[in-house]
Scaffold this motif. Structure first.
Motif, short mmCIF file in Angstrom:
data_model
loop_
_atom_site.label_atom_id
_atom_site.label_comp_id
_atom_site.label_asym_id
_atom_site.label_seq_id
_atom_site.Cartn_x
_atom_site.Cartn_y
_atom_site.Cartn_z
N LEU A 25 -57.98 -30.30 74.38
CA LEU A 25 -56.92 -29.89 74.79
C LEU A 25 -55.47 -30.33 73.64
N GLY A 26 -56.32 -31.96 73.12
CA GLY A 26 -55.02 -31.82 72.63
C GLY A 26 -55.47 -31.27 70.95
N LEU A 27 -56.62 -31.32 70.67
CA LEU A 27 -57.07 -30.49 69.23
C LEU A 27 -56.43 -29.47 69.51
N LEU A 28 -56.71 -28.24 70.62
CA LEU A 28 -55.39 -27.74 70.09
C LEU A 28 -53.90 -27.10 70.35
N ALA A 29 -53.13 -29.02 71.00
CA ALA A 29 -52.26 -28.92 71.30
C ALA A 29 -51.96 -29.15 69.61
N LEU A 30 -51.93 -30.22 69.08
CA LEU A 30 -52.03 -30.37 68.08
C LEU A 30 -51.27 -29.28 67.23
N THR A 31 -52.96 -29.18 67.04
CA THR A 31 -52.69 -28.26 65.67
C THR A 31 -51.48 -27.11 66.28
N ALA A 32 -51.59 -26.23 66.96
CA ALA A 32 -50.49 -25.80 67.51
C ALA A 32 -48.75 -26.36 66.83
N MET A 33 -48.62 -27.34 67.76
CA MET A 33 -47.24 -28.02 67.44
C MET A 33 -47.32 -28.41 66.02
N ALA A 34 -48.33 -28.54 65.01
CA ALA A 34 -48.13 -28.61 63.41
C ALA A 34 -47.42 -27.52 63.04
N ASN A 35 -47.92 -26.57 63.14
CA ASN A 35 -48.36 -25.00 63.29
C ASN A 35 -46.08 -24.59 63.04
N GLN A 36 -45.65 -24.72 64.52
CA GLN A 36 -44.53 -25.06 64.82
C GLN A 36 -43.19 -25.92 64.13
N LEU A 37 -43.55 -26.38 64.10
CA LEU A 37 -42.60 -27.96 63.33
C LEU A 37 -43.01 -27.60 61.67
N ALA A 38 -43.76 -26.76 61.08
CA ALA A 38 -43.92 -26.61 59.43
C ALA A 38 -42.37 -25.58 58.89
N ASP A 39 -42.39 -25.20 58.04
CA ASP A 39 -41.87 -24.68 57.98
C ASP A 39 -42.18 -24.14 56.58
N GLY A 40 -42.72 -22.28 56.47
CA GLY A 40 -43.20 -21.41 55.13
C GLY A 40 -44.96 -21.14 55.41
N TYR A 41 -45.30 -19.76 55.12
CA TYR A 41 -46.32 -20.22 54.81
C TYR A 41 -47.28 -21.55 54.97
N ALA A 42 -47.37 -21.59 53.63
CA ALA A 42 -47.93 -22.35 52.60
C ALA A 42 -47.84 -23.71 53.63
N GLU A 43 -46.53 -24.60 53.87
CA GLU A 43 -46.12 -25.54 54.83
C GLU A 43 -47.14 -26.10 55.98
N LYS A 44 -46.90 -24.05 56.88
CA LYS A 44 -48.01 -24.36 57.97
C LYS A 44 -49.25 -24.73 57.54
N ASN A 45 -50.29 -24.19 56.80
CA ASN A 45 -51.66 -24.33 56.75
C ASN A 45 -52.01 -25.71 56.13
N TYR A 46 -51.23 -26.19 55.28
CA TYR A 46 -50.78 -28.11 55.03
C TYR A 46 -51.36 -28.85 56.04
N ALA A 47 -49.60 -28.32 57.25
CA ALA A 47 -49.82 -29.49 58.23
C ALA A 47 -51.41 -29.12 58.90
N ILE A 48 -51.30 -28.14 59.31
CA ILE A 48 -52.88 -27.85 60.13
C ILE A 48 -53.89 -28.21 59.85
N ALA A 49 -53.98 -27.99 58.50
CA ALA A 49 -54.79 -29.04 57.42
C ALA A 49 -54.79 -30.09 57.52
N GLY A 50 -53.91 -31.10 57.75
CA GLY A 50 -53.44 -32.20 57.79
C GLY A 50 -53.87 -32.79 58.91
N VAL A 51 -53.24 -32.55 60.20
CA VAL A 51 -54.06 -32.86 61.51
C VAL A 51 -55.67 -32.76 61.17
N LEU A 52 -56.56 -31.39 61.03
CA LEU A 52 -57.35 -31.69 60.67
C LEU A 52 -58.13 -33.13 60.36
N PHE A 53 -58.18 -32.86 59.02
CA PHE A 53 -58.00 -34.19 57.88
C PHE A 53 -58.08 -35.94 58.86
N LEU A 54 -57.31 -35.29 58.96
CA LEU A 54 -56.84 -36.69 59.64
C LEU A 54 -57.94 -37.03 60.84
#
Length: 675
Positions: A25-54
């Motif tokens: 549930l944390g993985l789903l919520a963190l990726t969703a929150m990263a998507n909400q907090l980032a601006d722009g298409y590229a930034e959203k992808n980078y934010a989600i990738a950052g959560v997965l990489f970390l």
């Protein structure tokens, strides 16, 4: 007996289920929150990738320290406070509400999880008897990965509810995502409370030992893995399996597109792999019960690699999906078998570091493969060969994804073959012959047998002159001195009917008889023995020690008389109502030495040396096939040395039985009248 009937393991399982639910549930919520907090298409992808990489990065940096903590700090403390800390960290995310804090918490939670998981894996073998360890691992793995489904359903329900009734969660900044994070945090805290009530978790032998500095302790653990052939083969085999699996996962979407399918095809392939893996985790070891676990591991890895070859080369999604089920099944069987073997082979004082080593290596390999596989596929591009038709199309055309999977298939097959060769513990037995009898009705299918819910059943086996009767008496005297209700018995001849059967089968005056007649007479003795002596004693919680049991029938009437293995076992199963000893002590001795220990010989003892050599070989085969059920002792050692080894092995079995409410000591309860 089911592992979940053991209170200590059941409580740990509940905590594991809550923690795993929170993790997914944390993985789903963190990726969703990263998507909400980032601006722009590229930034959203980078934010989600950052959560997965970390989520992967901490294993590379802190993995070695995790093994140290698992073996040096009280394991119950690690499990309880690991859940509390993770729960508290998740609860802070909605309160802070920034992307950088999402990244920080992701790293911190993963570090704590790296400590928590080896402590849990190292604890399980101490909570269940050896014969239930595989089942306990199956339950743990199924819970860990199966909890992804309810986590996904819960997250989907929360987000759907937020859309349908926005006012319900409107007071929160991010609505359903914040609720999911709060639920996630609470699930970890509740898990910690559940495990805190579990007092039976051993701290770990190394928790009080002095091995020097942190890095020396870590080095000792890793050195053990690298210098122990069986453990090294297990670890490398599991890492190789994850590498090949990572290639398939990383390229699955591209491969499906190359086959002309879209997202639905990707879903079918993804689901097929996990259906096969779940089935393999649960049914694989039972289906391959004919083989020893060491053989199962190598065979399953090799089989998965071989099935990957047509999966990569066949250009039809339907066939690929069917093959994916097979690959997942064999991979699941290999994984649970490898985890069980590590729990059985690795000493408790090194278990935490070993499991941490495996977790670190697997995550590192998986991260590298996920990064490199798409690059390799892209570099390969499209490869065409064969005759060209009128339109200029080649007969054979493969893209980079398929060829990269093919390379992974070859690599996994090589790893499986090497693991099999390193771990094969039955070189004198044909693998083809064993596989031919791998169906549940074949020899050594221990999964179908039953174990007494109360009491402890111990059998002593071995060839002539091995000292079984002496050790049986030694064990009985020690158990009685410890306060246990003990029944010492033997086969054949410990009932009125059995005494008459014993005279018939052992008296030289009987002369020759049909081999099948002999097998049936022994089976008749076993049926009377179990019904009249063994089963009633076990039902009242006694410790039953028997001098010979089913293994003697398989060895003497099966291998010795050269009767069909499966036929002899079916007779023995029916005669004993499938009742299996919790532990079989095999006193191993060269037949020539054993036969020289007495002058007068009964009808069986008078058989040829070749006969007794076949008997010994079968005893050893039976022990090698299910090592968690057996203790093999050199019968050439002194009586005291053998008795000490037997007591050392029996002690944890008794302690576990007492904890699970089965066997009890008469010191605590007072004498009890036999029923």
């Amino acid at each position: 007996m089911n592992a979940l009937r053991i209170p200590a393991f059941r409580r740990l399982w509940v905590g594991l289920g809550l923690s795993s639910l929170g993790d997914w549930l944390g993985l789903l919520a963190l990726t969703a929150m990263a998507n909400q907090l980032a601006d722009g298409y590229a930034e959203k992808n980078y934010a989600i990738a950052g959560v997965l990489f970390l989520r992967v990065l901490p294993a590379i940096v802190f993995g070695p320290l995790a093994g140290y903590v698992a073996d040096r700090v009280d394991r119950r403390t690690v499990l309880v406070w690991g859940d509390y800390v993770r729960g508290a960290l998740f609860l802070t995310i909605p309160l802070v509400g920034t992307l950088w804090w999402v990244f920080v918490v992701t790293v911190l939670v993963e570090i704590v999880s790296l400590l928590w998981l080896p402590a849990k894996d190292a604890t399980v073998p101490n909570l269940v008897p050896r014969h239930l360890l595989e089942q306990a691992n199956q339950i743990s793995i199924a819970t860990t990965y199966g909890s992804a489904v309810p986590a996904a359903v819960l997250f989907a329900l929360l987000t759907a509810l937020d859309r349908v009734v926005p006012a319900l969660m409107g007071w929160l900044d991010r609505g359903a995502v914040d609720v999911a994070l709060y639920v996630n945090g609470l699930s970890f805290i509740v898990s910690g409370i559940v495990i805190a009530r579990l007092t039976g978790i051993p701290s770990g032998p190394a928790a009080h030992a002095d091995e020097g500095s942190v890095w020396r302790v870590i080095g000792n653990g890793w050195s053990y893995v690298l210098r122990t052939p069986v453990v090294r083969a297990l670890v490398l085999g599991m890492a190789g399996a994850f590498a090949a699996g990572g290639v398939v996962v990383g390229l699955a979407r591209t491969h499906v597109a190359d086959l002309g399918a879209g997202d639905s095809g990707y879903g079918v392939l993804f689901g097929a792999v996990f259906v096969g893996m779940g089935t393999g985790l649960w049914r694989g070891p039972r289906l391959l019960a004919r083989l020893s676990r060491r053989r199962v591991f190598g065979v399953a890895l090799t089989g998965a690699g071989l099935l990957l070859v047509p999966l990569a080369l066949v250009p039809h999604l339907e066939v690929v999906a069917a093959l994916a089920v097979g690959v997942g099944f064999l991979a699941g069987a290999a994984w649970v078998t490898g985890m069980t073997l590590l729990g059985l082979e690795v000493p408790d004082e090194l278990r935490g570091r070993t499991f941490a080593f495996v977790a670190t290596l697997v995550r590192l390999v998986l991260a590298l493969v996920l990064a490199v596989a798409p690059l390799v596929a892209g570099l390969i591009g499209v490869v065409r060969f064969g005759p060209v038709d009128a339109t200029g199309q080649s007969l054979f055309e493969y893209r980079g994804a398929a060829l990269t999977m093919l390379v992974a298939a070859v690599g996994m097959t090589v790893v499986g073959v090497l693991a099999y060769r390193r771990m094969n513990d039955d070189e004198g037995r044909s693998l083809v012959s064993d596989l031919g009898q791998a169906l549940p009705q074949g020899l050594l299918d221990r999964a179908a047998g039953r174990y007494a819910p109360l009491g402890v059943f111990i059998a002593l086996e071995g060839g002539e002159g091995a000292g079984k009767s002496t050790q049986a008496r030694q064990l009985k005297d020690w158990l009685q001195a410890e306060g246990y209700d003990v029944v010492l018995t033997r086969e054949p001849g410990d009932t009125a009917i059995g005494q008459q059967l014993r005279r018939i089968v052992l008296d030289p005056a009987t002369g020759t008889m049909s081999d099948r007649t002999e097998a049936l007479l022994y089976a008749a003795d076993k049926a009377e023995h179990v019904d009249r002596v063994v089963a009633p004693a076990l039902e009242r919680g006694a410790v039953v020690v028997t001098d010979r049991y089913v293994d003697s029938t398989l060895a003497y009437q099966g291998a010795g008389r050269d009767l069909a293995d499966a036929e002899v076992e079916r007779i023995a199963r029916w005669a004993t109502d499938d009742l299996r000893p919790h532990l079989t002590v095999l006193l191993d001795l060269e037949p020539a030495t054993g036969m020289g220990r007495f002058e007068e010989r009964d009808r069986i003892e008078a058989e040829s040396l070749e006969f007794h050599q076949r008997v010994r070989a079968m005893f050893l085969r039976l022990a090698a096939a299910q090592p968690e059920h057996y203790l093999v002792v050199d019968a050439g050692a002194s009586v005291t040395e053998i008795a000490d080894r037997v007591r050392e092995r029996v002690t944890p079995l008794l302690e576990q039985a007492v904890r699970s409410g089965g066997t009890r000591t008469l010191r605590a309860t007072g004498p009890e009248e036999p029923r």
